[in-house]
Design a protein around this motif. Structure first.
Motif, short mmCIF file in Angstrom:
data_model
loop_
_atom_site.label_atom_id
_atom_site.label_comp_id
_atom_site.label_asym_id
_atom_site.label_seq_id
_atom_site.Cartn_x
_atom_site.Cartn_y
_atom_site.Cartn_z
N ALA A 102 34.50 -21.46 -30.25
CA ALA A 102 33.94 -20.20 -30.76
C ALA A 102 35.01 -19.41 -31.49
CB ALA A 102 33.38 -19.38 -29.60
N GLU A 103 34.63 -18.82 -32.59
CA GLU A 103 35.54 -17.98 -33.35
C GLU A 103 35.70 -16.64 -32.62
OE1 GLU A 103 37.26 -18.48 -36.21
OE2 GLU A 103 36.61 -20.57 -36.11
N PRO A 104 36.94 -16.17 -32.49
CA PRO A 104 37.15 -14.85 -31.87
C PRO A 104 36.46 -13.75 -32.69
CG PRO A 104 39.23 -16.02 -32.15
CD PRO A 104 38.18 -16.80 -32.87
N ALA A 105 36.00 -12.72 -32.02
CA ALA A 105 35.38 -11.58 -32.70
C ALA A 105 36.43 -10.89 -33.56
CB ALA A 105 34.80 -10.61 -31.69
N SER A 106 36.03 -10.45 -34.74
CA SER A 106 36.96 -9.72 -35.60
C SER A 106 37.05 -8.27 -35.09
CB SER A 106 36.52 -9.77 -37.05
OG SER A 106 35.21 -9.22 -37.16
N LYS A 107 38.23 -7.71 -35.21
CA LYS A 107 38.45 -6.35 -34.70
C LYS A 107 38.34 -5.34 -35.79
CE LYS A 107 41.25 -7.89 -30.91
NZ LYS A 107 42.45 -7.73 -30.15
#
Length: 107
Positions: A102-107
């Motif tokens: 899973a791609e990390p959530a963008s901040k």
């Protein structure tokens, strides 16, 4: 598995609960440890490339082991850990792979 067999105690496969696994992986440090173990295969807390000190990694590895995510063997004075990939895939098919990819959530 027990210390006499060269392994630290861990839950049996049938006792691993998906809520416990997801709860353990919800912590960003634990998730980074799991991703690093996926990359390197097996490592001690002091050798993992994560942004916290070795004692903090040790604490998180303990939590991951109790959740059934990693297994830790006794090798002299060291305690290398590795993911329980096959066990988790047998218990929850595709879960670990989906989390790791899973791609990390963008901040």
């Amino acid at each position: 598995m027990d210390e006499q067999m060269g392994m630290l105690p861990q839950p049996d496969l049938a006792a691993i609960d998906v809520d416990t696994v997801l709860g353990a992986l919800a912590d960003p440090v634990r998730l980074s440890i799991v991703r690093e173990l996926d990359r390197v295969g097996e490592s001690t807390c002091s050798a993992l490339d994560v942004p916290v000190n070795a004692s903090t990694v040790s604490h998180h590895l303990h939590a991951l082991r109790e959740a059934g995510v990693v297994t830790t063997r006794i090798a002299g004075r060291t305690r290398p850990s590795r993911l329980r990939t096959d066990d988790l895939d047998a218990r929850f098919p595709g879960l670990l792979n989906a989390i790791l990819r899973a791609e990390p959530a963008s901040k």
